[in-house]
Design a protein around this motif. Structure first.
Motif, PDB file in Angstrom:
ATOM      1  N   LEU A  83       4.746   6.318  -0.899  1.00  0.00           N
ATOM      2  CA  LEU A  83       5.255   6.698   0.416  1.00  0.00           C
ATOM      3  C   LEU A  83       6.662   6.198   0.686  1.00  0.00           C
ATOM      4  O   LEU A  83       7.322   6.679   1.600  1.00  0.00           O
ATOM      5  CB  LEU A  83       4.300   6.207   1.506  1.00  0.00           C
ATOM      6  CG  LEU A  83       2.877   6.766   1.434  1.00  0.00           C
ATOM      7  CD1 LEU A  83       2.004   6.155   2.518  1.00  0.00           C
ATOM      8  CD2 LEU A  83       2.887   8.278   1.536  1.00  0.00           C
ATOM      9  N   GLU A  84       7.147   5.255  -0.115  1.00  0.00           N
ATOM     10  CA  GLU A  84       8.501   4.736   0.116  1.00  0.00           C
ATOM     11  C   GLU A  84       9.559   5.785  -0.242  1.00  0.00           C
ATOM     12  O   GLU A  84      10.723   5.658   0.114  1.00  0.00           O
ATOM     13  CB  GLU A  84       8.744   3.429  -0.661  1.00  0.00           C
ATOM     14  CG  GLU A  84       9.132   3.580  -2.120  1.00  0.00           C
ATOM     15  CD  GLU A  84       7.976   3.865  -3.068  1.00  0.00           C
ATOM     16  OE1 GLU A  84       8.229   3.933  -4.259  1.00  0.00           O
ATOM     17  OE2 GLU A  84       6.818   4.013  -2.620  1.00  0.00           O
ATOM     18  N   ARG A  85       9.136   6.859  -0.902  1.00  0.00           N
ATOM     19  CA  ARG A  85      10.070   7.922  -1.288  1.00  0.00           C
ATOM     20  C   ARG A  85      10.155   9.043  -0.248  1.00  0.00           C
ATOM     21  O   ARG A  85      10.889  10.008  -0.442  1.00  0.00           O
ATOM     22  CB  ARG A  85       9.656   8.498  -2.642  1.00  0.00           C
ATOM     23  CG  ARG A  85       9.802   7.492  -3.784  1.00  0.00           C
ATOM     24  CD  ARG A  85       9.511   8.134  -5.124  1.00  0.00           C
ATOM     25  NE  ARG A  85       8.148   8.627  -5.243  1.00  0.00           N
ATOM     26  CZ  ARG A  85       7.126   7.932  -5.738  1.00  0.00           C
ATOM     27  NH1 ARG A  85       7.311   6.715  -6.173  1.00  0.00           N
ATOM     28  NH2 ARG A  85       5.931   8.460  -5.806  1.00  0.00           N
ATOM     29  N   LEU A  86       9.415   8.926   0.848  1.00  0.00           N
ATOM     30  CA  LEU A  86       9.468   9.971   1.879  1.00  0.00           C
ATOM     31  C   LEU A  86      10.849   9.989   2.538  1.00  0.00           C
ATOM     32  O   LEU A  86      11.425   8.943   2.828  1.00  0.00           O
ATOM     33  CB  LEU A  86       8.414   9.719   2.957  1.00  0.00           C
ATOM     34  CG  LEU A  86       6.954   9.927   2.572  1.00  0.00           C
ATOM     35  CD1 LEU A  86       6.042   9.522   3.724  1.00  0.00           C
ATOM     36  CD2 LEU A  86       6.715  11.378   2.196  1.00  0.00           C
ATOM     37  N   SER A  87      11.331  11.179   2.803  1.00  0.00           N
ATOM     38  CA  SER A  87      12.616  11.311   3.506  1.00  0.00           C
ATOM     39  C   SER A  87      12.379  11.136   5.008  1.00  0.00           C
ATOM     40  O   SER A  87      11.241  11.195   5.491  1.00  0.00           O
ATOM     41  CB  SER A  87      13.220  12.683   3.229  1.00  0.00           C
ATOM     42  OG  SER A  87      12.422  13.681   3.856  1.00  0.00           O
ATOM     43  N   GLU A  88      13.466  10.983   5.741  1.00  0.00           N
ATOM     44  CA  GLU A  88      13.367  10.893   7.205  1.00  0.00           C
ATOM     45  C   GLU A  88      12.722  12.162   7.763  1.00  0.00           C
ATOM     46  O   GLU A  88      11.912  12.100   8.682  1.00  0.00           O
ATOM     47  CB  GLU A  88      14.756  10.678   7.826  1.00  0.00           C
ATOM     48  CG  GLU A  88      15.323   9.296   7.608  1.00  0.00           C
ATOM     49  CD  GLU A  88      14.567   8.232   8.376  1.00  0.00           C
ATOM     50  OE1 GLU A  88      14.101   8.482   9.511  1.00  0.00           O
ATOM     51  OE2 GLU A  88      14.433   7.125   7.822  1.00  0.00           O
ATOM     52  N   ALA A  89      13.081  13.306   7.202  1.00  0.00           N
ATOM     53  CA  ALA A  89      12.508  14.584   7.659  1.00  0.00           C
ATOM     54  C   ALA A  89      11.002  14.626   7.420  1.00  0.00           C
ATOM     55  O   ALA A  89      10.237  15.098   8.275  1.00  0.00           O
ATOM     56  CB  ALA A  89      13.196  15.754   6.955  1.00  0.00           C
ATOM     57  N   ASP A  90      10.558  14.121   6.257  1.00  0.00           N
ATOM     58  CA  ASP A  90       9.119  14.070   5.959  1.00  0.00           C
ATOM     59  C   ASP A  90       8.392  13.166   6.955  1.00  0.00           C
ATOM     60  O   ASP A  90       7.299  13.491   7.432  1.00  0.00           O
ATOM     61  CB  ASP A  90       8.877  13.539   4.539  1.00  0.00           C
ATOM     62  CG  ASP A  90       9.359  14.490   3.458  1.00  0.00           C
ATOM     63  OD1 ASP A  90       9.418  15.701   3.716  1.00  0.00           O
ATOM     64  OD2 ASP A  90       9.661  13.994   2.348  1.00  0.00           O
ATOM     65  N   ILE A  91       8.999  12.030   7.275  1.00  0.00           N
ATOM     66  CA  ILE A  91       8.391  11.080   8.212  1.00  0.00           C
ATOM     67  C   ILE A  91       8.290  11.710   9.599  1.00  0.00           C
ATOM     68  O   ILE A  91       7.249  11.632  10.258  1.00  0.00           O
ATOM     69  CB  ILE A  91       9.193   9.766   8.246  1.00  0.00           C
ATOM     70  CG1 ILE A  91       9.080   9.061   6.889  1.00  0.00           C
ATOM     71  CG2 ILE A  91       8.714   8.860   9.381  1.00  0.00           C
ATOM     72  CD1 ILE A  91      10.031   7.896   6.709  1.00  0.00           C
ATOM     73  N   GLU A  92       9.366  12.344  10.046  1.00  0.00           N
ATOM     74  CA  GLU A  92       9.365  13.001  11.362  1.00  0.00           C
ATOM     75  C   GLU A  92       8.324  14.118  11.413  1.00  0.00           C
ATOM     76  O   GLU A  92       7.631  14.278  12.422  1.00  0.00           O
ATOM     77  CB  GLU A  92      10.757  13.537  11.701  1.00  0.00           C
ATOM     78  CG  GLU A  92      11.773  12.461  11.999  1.00  0.00           C
ATOM     79  CD  GLU A  92      11.410  11.614  13.211  1.00  0.00           C
ATOM     80  OE1 GLU A  92      10.836  12.152  14.189  1.00  0.00           O
ATOM     81  OE2 GLU A  92      11.686  10.410  13.167  1.00  0.00           O
ATOM     82  N   ALA A  93       8.179  14.867  10.335  1.00  0.00           N
ATOM     83  CA  ALA A  93       7.185  15.939  10.291  1.00  0.00           C
ATOM     84  C   ALA A  93       5.774  15.365  10.386  1.00  0.00           C
ATOM     85  O   ALA A  93       4.909  15.931  11.085  1.00  0.00           O
ATOM     86  CB  ALA A  93       7.340  16.751   9.003  1.00  0.00           C
ATOM     87  N   SER A 142       0.831  -1.205   0.000  1.00  0.00           N
ATOM     88  CA  SER A 142       0.000   0.000   0.000  1.00  0.00           C
ATOM     89  C   SER A 142       0.866   1.255   0.000  1.00  0.00           C
ATOM     90  O   SER A 142       0.597   2.206  -0.728  1.00  0.00           O
ATOM     91  CB  SER A 142      -0.922  -0.002   1.219  1.00  0.00           C
ATOM     92  OG  SER A 142      -1.630   1.197   1.314  1.00  0.00           O
ATOM     93  N   ALA A 143       1.921   1.253   0.809  1.00  0.00           N
ATOM     94  CA  ALA A 143       2.814   2.407   0.861  1.00  0.00           C
ATOM     95  C   ALA A 143       3.490   2.622  -0.488  1.00  0.00           C
ATOM     96  O   ALA A 143       3.624   3.756  -0.952  1.00  0.00           O
ATOM     97  CB  ALA A 143       3.861   2.208   1.956  1.00  0.00           C
TER      98      ALA A 143
END
Length: 94
Positions: free
Chosen positions: A74-84, A68-69
C-alpha cells in the motif's frame, strides 16, 4: 528482565512488591507467556508514567500499521488512488 508468574501476584503479593521495588519493573507471566508489565512509580508520577506508556503504545500501533501497509504494497498508492479509496468508503457509508 525479571519474569514473575501470575501466581506470585495472587498468592504472595508481598514477595511481588519486594521484587518490583528491587527491579523497578517486572514481566508478569501466565502459563509461561508474558502478558503484562509492572512498573514501580512514585505517587506523584502515576499520571505522567501512564501518559508516557499510552504514547508508546500509540507509536507501536502506528509502526504495526506501517508494516502492514508495506507488506500489502500500500505504500506505493498514489495520492489519486488514496483519494479514490476515501471517496468510495464515504459513499458506502451513506
Amino acid at each position: 528482565m525479571t519474569f514473575v508468574p501470575y501466581r506470585v501476584l495472587r498468592n504472595t503479593p508481598g514477595e511481588l512488591r519486594k521484587k518490583l521495588k528491587e527491579a523497578g519493573h517486572l514481566v508478569v507471566t501466565g502459563d509461561g507467556e508474558p502478558f503484562a508489565v509492572m512498573l514501580s512509580v512514585e505517587p506523584g508520577e502515576v499520571e505522567q508514567v501512564l501518559e508516557t506508556i499510552l504514547r508508546l503504545r500509540a507509536q507501536q500501533a502506528v509502526r504495526r500499521m506501517r508494516e502492514s501497509a508495506q507488506e500489502r504494497g500500500l505504500e506505493r498508492l498514489s495520492e489519486a488512488d488514496i483519494e479514490a479509496e476515501i471517496r468510495a468508503v464515504r459513499k458506502a457509508r451513506k
